[in-house]
Write an enzyme that holds these catalytic residues in place. Structure first.
Site, short mmCIF file in Angstrom:
data_model
loop_
_atom_site.label_atom_id
_atom_site.label_comp_id
_atom_site.label_asym_id
_atom_site.label_seq_id
_atom_site.Cartn_x
_atom_site.Cartn_y
_atom_site.Cartn_z
N TYR A 121 0.76 -1.23 0.09
CA TYR A 121 0.05 0.12 -0.10
C TYR A 121 0.76 1.42 -0.04
CZ TYR A 121 -3.66 -3.29 0.76
OH TYR A 121 -4.36 -4.66 0.92
N SER A 143 -15.03 -5.38 -6.56
CA SER A 143 -15.49 -6.33 -5.44
C SER A 143 -17.07 -5.92 -5.21
CB SER A 143 -14.56 -5.88 -4.14
OG SER A 143 -13.35 -5.76 -4.32
N HIS A 175 -25.64 -3.51 -9.89
CA HIS A 175 -25.22 -4.64 -10.49
C HIS A 175 -25.61 -5.74 -9.50
CE1 HIS A 175 -22.23 -7.82 -12.00
NE2 HIS A 175 -21.65 -7.55 -10.68
#
Ligand code: NAD
Length: 315
Positions: free
Chosen positions: A68, A122, A178
């Site tokens: 990260y 995700s 979705h």
């Protein structure tokens, strides 16, 4: 912003993440890819496998295992970490776990000084995109959910098959969630520039028995049809993710259905939902507001209500 050395980070190097990386390198979309995963060995294995492709590709993309704190100069971070739904679960059932996972991702990325764009795949994609937007504090234009991009591709495939035309000659959007409640504004579907409904009307003998509700249902269920056969889906979504990344990095002003933050558009506020949007180097440059019929508008509103119900579980 201009992209001199185009850099993409992929968090979650599972099936969706690694397929995205493969599609990026085969299309030569960027210069560098950081592969980040809680399972570092998995990320390393994917990096090695991808590096072994370079000899036979047109471009030498630099691929490495990332972390990260390496995201400060990344242009686009794709989030594909998560737990795909288990048998019997819907995408919405994976919310709690996915929300925890993205918290552990977005916070350290923002600490790195990241100023780029998030592309969120995700599931449940609209709600997780909303959460990434809230957690990151970035401008709404910088957080893009994949939303109904892959559903719209599936819809075009169905229409292309029915009318025996290339799906790319069909203009059609699936919009809203979705998920199961997504809807299709049929009044805005075109085949080669001719309104879909007019094509049906003019060719009653050939197409008169087309069941529009079934087509919407088939589109919403298409992912499950794949899932039931191979246990998951990844090529379709990976290709849609790469189309979004290309639109950003190449400043394309491409119009695509994505999950975008709605701030009054379609009479919706404080929500991410699938809508057509103009994508360029600033991310979501503009949301395209199409004029729906009353029935279409009601269906879109109902779908947003489903998303909103789950967003409220985040707080
Ligand atoms: P996968 O299990 O193959 O890969 C998930 C990866 O995420 C694994 O490598 C895992 O180690 C990693 N991961 C888990 N927790 C993490 C964390 N805290 N930090 C970093 N990495 C972490 O799953 P997949 O098939 O690639 O699916 C990934 C996600 O994408 C799921 O949420 C799935 O539902 C979603 N998905 C979305 C679409 C879409 O259309 N939007 C389509 C398919 C899958």
């Amino acid at each position: 912003m201009s992209f001199k050395n185009k850099k993409v980070g992929i968090v979650g190097t599972g099936l969706v993440g690694s397929s995205t990386a493969f599609s990026l390198i085969t299309q030569g979309v960027c210069d560098n890819i950081l592969m980040i995963d809680i399972n570092e060995e998995k990320a390393k294995g994917e990096v090695m496998d991808l590096q072994h492709c370079i000899e036979y590709l047109n471009k030498n993309t630099k691929i490495e295992v990332g972390s990260y704190d390496m995201c400060s100069d990344v242009d686009v971070v794709v989030i594909t970490a998560g737990a795909p739904p288990k048998k019997g679960q819907t995408r919405l059932d994976t919310l709690e776990l996915s929300a925890k996972i993205v918290e552990s991702i977005v916070n350290p990325i923002m600490k790195s000084g990241f100023k780029g764009h998030f592309v969120v795949a995700s599931n449940p994609a609209d709600i997780i995109a909303y959460y990434v937007y809230r957690l990151s504090g970035l401008d709404k234009s910088h957080v893009i959910g994949t939303g109904t991009s892959v559903d719209s591709a599936r819809l075009k495939n169905f229409i292309g098959d029915l009318f025996n035309v290339d799906p790319r000659s069909v203009q059609a959007y699936s919009m809203g969630e979705h998920g199961d409640s997504q809807m299709v504004p049929w009044s805005h579907v075109y085949i080669g520039g001719k309104p879909f409904l007019k094509v049906v009307e003019d060719n009653k003998q050939r197409f008169g028995d087309i069941d529009l509700d079934k087509l919407v249902l088939d589109t919403a269920k298409a992912g499950w049809e794949v899932y039931n056969r191979k246990g998951t889906t990844y090529y379709g979504i990976a290709t849609a993710i790469v189309a979004i990344i290309k639109a950003i990095l190449n400043d394309e002003n491409k119009i695509m259905p994505v999950s975008a933050f709605l701030d009054g558009e379609y009479n919706q506020k404080d929500i991410y939902a699938g809508v057509p949007a103009v994508l360029n180097k600033s991310g979501i440059k503009e949301i395209v507001e199409i004029d729906m019929t009353d029935r279409e508008y009601d269906k879109f509103t109902d779908s947003c209500d489903v998303i909103r119900e789950y967003i409220s579980k985040l707080k």
